[in-house]
Design an enzyme around this catalytic site. Structure first.
Site, PDB file in Angstrom:
ATOM      1  N   LYS A 145      17.562 -34.030 -15.287  1.00  0.00           N
ATOM      2  CA  LYS A 145      18.090 -34.209 -16.326  1.00  0.00           C
ATOM      3  C   LYS A 145      17.877 -35.980 -17.188  1.00  0.00           C
ATOM      4  O   LYS A 145      18.127 -36.658 -17.945  1.00  0.00           O
ATOM      5  CB  LYS A 145      18.861 -34.132 -17.417  1.00  0.00           C
ATOM      6  CG  LYS A 145      19.336 -32.433 -17.587  1.00  0.00           C
ATOM      7  CD  LYS A 145      18.675 -31.442 -17.836  1.00  0.00           C
ATOM      8  CE  LYS A 145      19.313 -30.208 -18.452  1.00  0.00           C
ATOM      9  NZ  LYS A 145      18.927 -29.507 -17.332  1.00  0.00           N
TER      10      LYS A 145
HETATM   11  C1  PLP Z   1      18.735 -28.278 -16.858  1.00  0.00           C
HETATM   12  C2  PLP Z   1      18.527 -27.468 -15.406  1.00  0.00           C
HETATM   13  C3  PLP Z   1      17.834 -26.899 -15.289  1.00  0.00           C
HETATM   14  C4  PLP Z   1      16.047 -26.067 -15.836  1.00  0.00           C
HETATM   15  O1  PLP Z   1      15.825 -26.455 -16.662  1.00  0.00           O
HETATM   16  P1  PLP Z   1      14.274 -26.192 -17.690  1.00  0.00           P
HETATM   17  O2  PLP Z   1      14.203 -27.260 -17.400  1.00  0.00           O
HETATM   18  O3  PLP Z   1      15.627 -26.257 -18.900  1.00  0.00           O
HETATM   19  O4  PLP Z   1      14.333 -25.164 -17.571  1.00  0.00           O
HETATM   20  C5  PLP Z   1      17.751 -26.131 -13.489  1.00  0.00           C
HETATM   21  N1  PLP Z   1      18.495 -27.250 -12.798  1.00  0.00           N
HETATM   22  C6  PLP Z   1      19.647 -28.020 -13.173  1.00  0.00           C
HETATM   23  C7  PLP Z   1      20.682 -28.628 -12.601  1.00  0.00           C
HETATM   24  C8  PLP Z   1      19.419 -28.523 -15.132  1.00  0.00           C
HETATM   25  O5  PLP Z   1      20.318 -28.975 -15.473  1.00  0.00           O
END
Ligand code: PLP
Length: 495
Positions: free
Chosen positions: A112
């Site tokens: 993120k």
């Molecule tokens: C948010 C997240 C995901 C999923 O990603 P999306 O874009 O919501 O599909 C997968 N792994 C981790 C560690 C995340 O923080």
């Protein structure tokens, strides 16, 4: 050529990129989508000679066409700096027969950070460009990782406040500690008595509350979103797929134009949609492999063409993927419906009504780029252990879901193309699940004892993000019921 943004749910006036970033969600509840996907205008070999920041500029300039070069470069340079613990920003690590694209070298050690370290800069630049005088209130639902990354990004950013809702019993202990210890007078963190879908639905409801918006405006506030429904999150995520390809090319692992596969551990469908956009920009990607955990609503969807959220919500060891309503899928649905807002709205209304919808055969035929599968809890743990024992490389639970699904894909298809697996979190963020997977004897240890043990066996230094929270005091302890989210927001804003 200018790119403008339309809502997936109505044919209302299109907006500019900066307006779409400011609003987050369209007034009609739809998501903003670019009216076309621009093509890369640099060759792959030119991109191979560029730094992460340069690649980011070459990608983002094509989508955020109302930003000046100076504005965009400022945003990029303020985002991808020493907050990341490697100059590469997103390094590729080869282990076994795949390349792990490590997207967790930012300040909160999950992918993120790749988008949320730049979103605040895009947001304040957008506010300035559009002469916004109101304070911007970022409202965010999190399954664990977005919350901390958004808090870190927006903490003490002038002209903004940020409110994060997380499922009180649905995040890892480290994820929770990271959020409740967040500093910054403009930050608010709330544990809700519900799951991530409840948090996300609650936030979307607050966004589309017209009366509240009016009241807010009178008090000098307006909402925006740091969730991946914001186009300002999606666009920065395209960059690392282009960068990964460029690095493989630079290192002589592939030839120019050679197709690669990409595997993405998926929850809200933001990360994999970014890969799909990269492919549509002309990046030579063949299959987009969508990996789910036991909440395998997407696997079922790709198999049957029916999206059905009517099922048990399973709490897994990959909590950031514990999602039954994958918001960003709406952008893909709109597209395969022929950019038809009426058709898409009908399907989304069915989803919020009886919890499911079915796409036509014609639409389904357009999903050939995607392959979906899932990994159970046991398969996920076994994959962590397998890779560690074979290569000494330790991956987190989310990445392990992707890695296990990749294994299934290869067995099923015999396709051995060069493959990039999105590695979405540091194993230090999910230490207990990771260490238990390697050897159950570790379960007897305390949380931070485990962190030190992981550091020892993986031969990786404990990240700063973890060192920081060892002794940090808890600064947020608000909890609320799902139906009290709006009141909680108002009380934070003194309304
Ligand atoms: C948010 C997240 C995901 C999923 O990603 P999306 O874009 O919501 O599909 C997968 N792994 C981790 C560690 C995340 O923080």
């Amino acid at each position: 050529m200018e790119v403008i943004y339309r809502s997936t749910r109505s044919n209302s006036e299109p907006v500019t990129a900066s307006q779409a970033i400011l609003k987050g969600l369209s007034d009609d509840g739809g998501l903003f989508v670019p009216d076309h996907i621009p093509a890369l205008d640099k060759s792959l070999s030119e991109l191979a000679g560029m730094s992460y920041q340069q690649v980011a500029y070459e990608v983002m300039k094509l989508f955020l066409t109302d930003f000046t070069e100076e504005e965009l470069k400022n945003c990029i340079n303020n985002a991808y700096d020493s907050k990341f613990d490697t100059e590469k920003i997103a390094p590729l690590v080869q282990a076994d027969d795949a390349y792990y694209l490590e997207l967790f070298h930012g300040s909160t050690i999950a992918f993120k950070d790749m988008a949320l370290s730049i979103l605040p800069h895009l947001m304040i630049t957008s506010a300035r460009k559009n002469n916004i005088k109101n304070e911007i209130v970022i409202l965010t639902a999190t399954s664990g990782d977005t919350g901390k990354a958004a808090l870190a990004g927006f903490a003490d950013v002038k002209g903004t406040r940020i409110i994060v809702f997380y499922p009180k019993n649905g995040v890892s202990p480290i994820q929770e500690k990271q959020m409740v210890t967040q500093k910054g007078a403009n930050t608010f963190v709330v544990g809700i008595h519900g799951n991530f879908d409840d948090a996300q639905t609650g936030v979307k409801k607050i966004f589309s509350d017209k009366e509240l918006a009016k009241e807010m405006d009178e008090k000098g506030f307006q909402f925006s979103s740091a969730n991946s429904i914001n186009i300002g999150r999606l666009v920065p995520q395209i960059c690392y797929y282009v960068y990964a390809y460029a690095q493989l090319l630079k290192d002589g692992k592939i030839t120019e134009g050679e197709k690669i596969n990409v595997v993405v551990p998926t929850g809200n469908f933001g990360n994999i949609l970014a890969a799909f956009y990269a492919k549509n920009m002309g990046l030579p990607i063949d299959k987009l492999i969508c990996a789910s955990n036991d909440n395998k609503v997407l696997y079922d969807f790709f198999r049957t063409g029916t999206y059905d959220r009517n099922r048990e919500f399973v709490l897994t060891t990959s909590p950031s993927m514990d999602i039954l309503i994958s918001s960003n899928l709406e952008r893909l649905i709109y597209r395969i419906a022929g950019n038809d807002a009426d058709k898409n709205r009908e399907l989304m209304n069915a989803l919020s009504g009886n919890g499911k919808y079915e796409i036509t055969e014609e639409m389904k035929a357009q999903l050939a780029d995607f392959y979906g599968n899932f990994a159970s809890e046991a398969e996920t743990a076994a994959e962590i252990r397998r890779l560690y024992e074979k290569c000494g490389y330790v991956i987190d639970t989310h990445t392990a879901v992707a890695s296990a699904v990749y294994g299934k894909y290869v067995v099923e298809t015999g396709d051995h193309k060069t493959t990039v697996i999105a590695s979405t979190a540091s194993p230090f963020k999910f230490t207990r699940s990771v260490m238990d997977a390697i050897d159950i004897k570790y379960d007897a240890m305390g949380d931070f004892e485990l962190v030190d043990e992981l550091s020892k066996i993986a031969k990786v230094k404990v990240p700063n993000a973890i060192e920081e929270i060892r002794t940090a005091p808890v600064l947020h302890d608000t909890q609320c019921d799902v139906d009290k989210m709006k009141d909680t927001v108002k009380s934070f804003l003194g309304m």
